[in-house]
Design a protein around this motif. Structure first.
Motif, PDB file in Angstrom:
ATOM      1  N   SER A   2      30.194  41.299  36.479  1.00 24.09           N
ATOM      2  CA  SER A   2      29.898  39.908  36.874  1.00 24.09           C
ATOM      3  C   SER A   2      31.165  39.056  36.883  1.00 24.09           C
ATOM      4  O   SER A   2      32.140  39.253  35.912  1.00 24.09           O
ATOM      5  N   GLU A   3      31.269  38.046  37.874  1.00 24.49           N
ATOM      6  CA  GLU A   3      32.485  37.366  37.732  1.00 24.49           C
ATOM      7  C   GLU A   3      32.370  36.263  36.446  1.00 24.49           C
ATOM      8  O   GLU A   3      31.273  35.945  36.113  1.00 24.49           O
ATOM      9  N   LEU A   4      33.705  35.886  36.157  1.00 28.68           N
ATOM     10  CA  LEU A   4      33.569  35.012  34.795  1.00 28.68           C
ATOM     11  C   LEU A   4      33.392  33.548  35.275  1.00 28.68           C
ATOM     12  O   LEU A   4      33.644  33.222  36.328  1.00 28.68           O
ATOM     13  N   SER A   5      32.637  32.982  34.289  1.00 25.54           N
ATOM     14  CA  SER A   5      32.637  31.497  34.412  1.00 25.54           C
ATOM     15  C   SER A   5      33.855  30.518  34.482  1.00 25.54           C
ATOM     16  O   SER A   5      34.181  29.847  33.720  1.00 25.54           O
ATOM     17  N   TYR A   6      34.857  30.718  35.587  1.00 20.30           N
ATOM     18  CA  TYR A   6      36.045  30.121  35.531  1.00 20.30           C
ATOM     19  C   TYR A   6      36.171  29.720  37.016  1.00 20.30           C
ATOM     20  O   TYR A   6      35.956  30.332  38.058  1.00 20.30           O
ATOM     21  N   ALA A   7      36.782  28.593  37.264  1.00 22.78           N
ATOM     22  CA  ALA A   7      37.007  28.014  38.520  1.00 22.78           C
ATOM     23  C   ALA A   7      38.267  27.004  38.543  1.00 22.78           C
ATOM     24  O   ALA A   7      38.257  26.342  37.707  1.00 22.78           O
ATOM     25  N   LEU A 363      42.284  20.682  39.029  1.00 22.20           N
ATOM     26  CA  LEU A 363      41.639  20.865  37.802  1.00 22.20           C
ATOM     27  C   LEU A 363      41.020  22.398  37.747  1.00 22.20           C
ATOM     28  O   LEU A 363      40.736  22.859  38.392  1.00 22.20           O
ATOM     29  N   GLU A 364      40.830  22.573  36.300  1.00 23.58           N
ATOM     30  CA  GLU A 364      40.131  23.920  35.918  1.00 23.58           C
ATOM     31  C   GLU A 364      39.021  23.647  35.270  1.00 23.58           C
ATOM     32  O   GLU A 364      39.199  22.898  34.381  1.00 23.58           O
ATOM     33  N   VAL A 365      37.878  24.456  35.483  1.00 23.52           N
ATOM     34  CA  VAL A 365      36.721  24.452  34.441  1.00 23.52           C
ATOM     35  C   VAL A 365      36.627  25.804  34.100  1.00 23.52           C
ATOM     36  O   VAL A 365      36.710  26.814  34.817  1.00 23.52           O
ATOM     37  N   LYS A 366      35.802  26.072  33.055  1.00 25.46           N
ATOM     38  CA  LYS A 366      35.379  27.277  32.583  1.00 25.46           C
ATOM     39  C   LYS A 366      34.191  27.119  31.649  1.00 25.46           C
ATOM     40  O   LYS A 366      34.146  25.988  30.839  1.00 25.46           O
ATOM     41  N   VAL A 367      33.162  28.234  31.404  1.00 25.87           N
ATOM     42  CA  VAL A 367      32.071  28.123  30.500  1.00 25.87           C
ATOM     43  C   VAL A 367      32.499  29.258  29.450  1.00 25.87           C
ATOM     44  O   VAL A 367      32.495  30.316  29.935  1.00 25.87           O
ATOM     45  N   ARG A 387      40.461  21.520  32.085  1.00 19.85           N
ATOM     46  CA  ARG A 387      41.805  21.567  31.949  1.00 19.85           C
ATOM     47  C   ARG A 387      42.668  20.964  33.407  1.00 19.85           C
ATOM     48  O   ARG A 387      42.092  21.279  34.127  1.00 19.85           O
ATOM     49  N   GLY A 388      43.865  20.358  32.953  1.00 21.29           N
ATOM     50  CA  GLY A 388      44.450  19.628  34.023  1.00 21.29           C
ATOM     51  C   GLY A 388      45.093  18.431  33.938  1.00 21.29           C
ATOM     52  O   GLY A 388      45.107  17.839  32.976  1.00 21.29           O
TER      53      GLY A 388
END
Length: 535
Positions: A2-7, A363-367, A387-388
């Motif tokens: 599965s793809e990771l929770s990062y965008a 910006l970046e987000v992750k879970v 982050r950003g």
């Protein structure tokens, strides 16, 4: 796998490298004759040329009063034009504006005056039951750095303005030449649930870019007129409202000193606003006005709903009955200037109510797993981190608390539980501290609230966990009924949930209330509900 929770938010528009003062000058040069600011209660209006001149006038007065770069200037006031002038004038001279919540009482304002080291304070004279002059007098002798207080609407304001003269223009230009977009420019005290609030310290770069990209997401231009009933002391008002407007040449419209649903809709009608802001409870109050249908809201196109999740039924009415087809949901926190996720103009109803959007440009987000910090697969819950450019410089004079919130990788830990979908949109499923753990089962109040909004007897609902001997916690539903004369019973509530919610999610307790305890920014104080009904 599965793809990771990062965008990561990509976009064709570059970040702004300006200071707030330089960006305002650019707007004044581009749109001198367009309206910049309208105060509906007093009938005062400024074009961009007039607004720029008024900001300069106050900036000269600050220089003449000895305000140095980095000095802290406090604003303890309700929404008014002077608040906005202070916001831009302090930025022009490189002072750090400290936003003070108008609801603060003496011990809170004393704490902020001392913790930030405020030397000059702008304050309202009074509002509702608050007499600001009396409160300042009470604490002044315990605040050694406070040299002067200027009251808005008092002769002291005009006396301050007279200190400045246009021959200080050269000095102002020299001061602005010393400023960097990374300088601290704003301290906002975030409401801690325990102890005193912490002062999130933000730069020109943080808040100017955040306001700009929030405005870009809903296609602001100089044609827009933005009704701002949310408080300026909060990022929602001063960044998403004021800075989003001025960075696009749009007009800021102040409907009232503090939120009033009828005054808000009157302002939209009178000023032909194209955009309206609010937290969901504000939109609910406007929609529930007895004469709601009589207001002409046809000029509205867009707006922002933020602060807490939007119930589906409310969103349907906002789009259909308020003409806000392009309304946007934003998610953020003071420490991130504030917005990191936002729905886009053409998103469908499900994305606008089921998610808080996707990451903004740059910006970046992750879970991540709240325990070990490892990024979770998409579709699984964890703590949202961002982050950003938007992440604060830190908490004012509190390096230990800064290190607890911002990790070594410069990720801001939000404390919110989230799920990133396969398409990159993010659902907020609760606060880590709001999550109810009943007999080992994790329960997210948001899911139950969404379900209960569909009950015909429920106008508004909040779900919290309260202690239980056997299960650890049980589910309490706090309900505001549509008709106080015909409130909901626990049996009716449980029958409504039967077979449609897992048994452990069905509320075992019910409280009928007239109102919820709220923060001034319009968020429900769940901690207060929990504490009140813990017995």
């Amino acid at each position: 796998m599965s793809e990771l929770s990062y965008a990561h938010g990509t976009g064709g528009t570059a970040l702004l490298g300006d200071t707030i003062g330089a960006n305002l000058e650019r707007a004044v040069a581009a749109w001198p004759e367009r309206e910049a600011l309208v105060d509906v209660p007093s009938g005062r209006r400024w074009t961009y040329a007039q607004f720029g001149a008024a900001v300069d006038e106050l900036a000269y007065a600050l220089l003449a009063s000895g305000v140095a770069k980095g000095d802290r200037v406090g604003v303890w006031a309700v929404n008014c034009p002077e608040w906005v002038l202070v916001q831009y004038a302090t930025a022009r001279v490189g002072a750090v504006m400290v936003n003070i919540n108008p609801a603060y009482r003496t011990h809170e304002v004393e704490y902020v005056l001392n913790q930030a080291g405020i030397s000059l304070l702008f304050a309202s004279l009074s509002h509702k039951t608050s007499d600001y002059r009396t409160m300042v007098e009470e604490v002044r002798h315990r605040c050694p750095e406070l040299k002067e207080t200027v009251y808005i609407g008092d002769p002291g304001w005009d006396a301050l303005i007279r200190r400045g003269t246009p021959d200080l223009r050269g000095e102002l230009q020299a001061r602005e030449a010393e400023l960097s977009c990374d300088d601290p420019i704003n301290i906002q005290y975030t409401s801690g649930t325990t102890g005193f609030p912490k002062g999130a310290t933000l730069s020109h770069h943080n808040i100017l870019n955040n306001g700009y990209f929030v405005g870009e997401s809903i296609a602001y231009s100089e044609q827009d007129r933005v009704c701002i009933p949310v408080p300026f002391y909060h990022c929602f008002g001063m960044v998403m409202g004021n800075l989003a407007a001025t960075s696009h040449g749009a007009c800021m419209v102040i409907p009232a000193p503090s939120f009033d649903p009828a005054a808000t809709l009157r302002a939209v009608q009178q000023e032909r606003c194209t955009s309206l802001y609010g937290v969901p409870t504000m939109f609910i109050a406007e929609l529930n006005l007895p004469d709601f249908a009589e207001y002409d809201l046809s000029t509205l196109r867009t707006g922002i709903m933020a602060g807490s999740p939007c119930p589906v039924e409310v969103m349907k009415r906002v789009v259909a009955e308020m003409h806000m087809e392009e309304v946007s949901i934003c998610y953020g926190m003071t420490e991130t200037s504030p917005v990191s996720l936002q729905t886009r103009r053409d998103d469908d109803l499900e994305h606008r109510t089921g998610t808080v959007g996707r990451v903004l440009p740059h910006l970046e987000v992750k879970v991540v797993d709240p325990v070990d910090g490892v990024t979770r697969p998409r579709g699984t819950a964890g703590e949202l981190c961002t982050r950003g450019y938007s992440v604060m410089l830190g908490y004012w004079n509190e390096p230990e608390k800064t290190a607890e919130a911002v990790d070594a990788g410069r990720w801001m830990h939000t404390g919110d539980l989230a799920v990133m979908r396969e398409d990159g949109y993010v659902e907020i499923v609760g606060r880590i501290k709001d999550m109810i753990i009943r007999g080992g089962e994790n329960i997210y109040p948001r899911e139950i609230e969404e379900f209960l909004y569909a009950h015909p007897k429920i106008a508004d609902v909040q779900v919290v966990g309260v202690p239980h001997e056997r299960y650890g916690e049980e589910v309490l539903a706090c309900v505001i009924p549509r008709d106080p004369a015909d409130p909901l019973t626990l049996d009716e509530l449980r029958a409504f949930c039967e077979g449609r919610l897992a048994h452990y999610k069905v509320p075992s307790r019910l409280r009928i209330l007239e109102t919820f305890p709220m923060t001034v920014s319009g968020k429900v104080r769940k901690i207060e509900l929990r504490e009140t009904y813990a017995e």
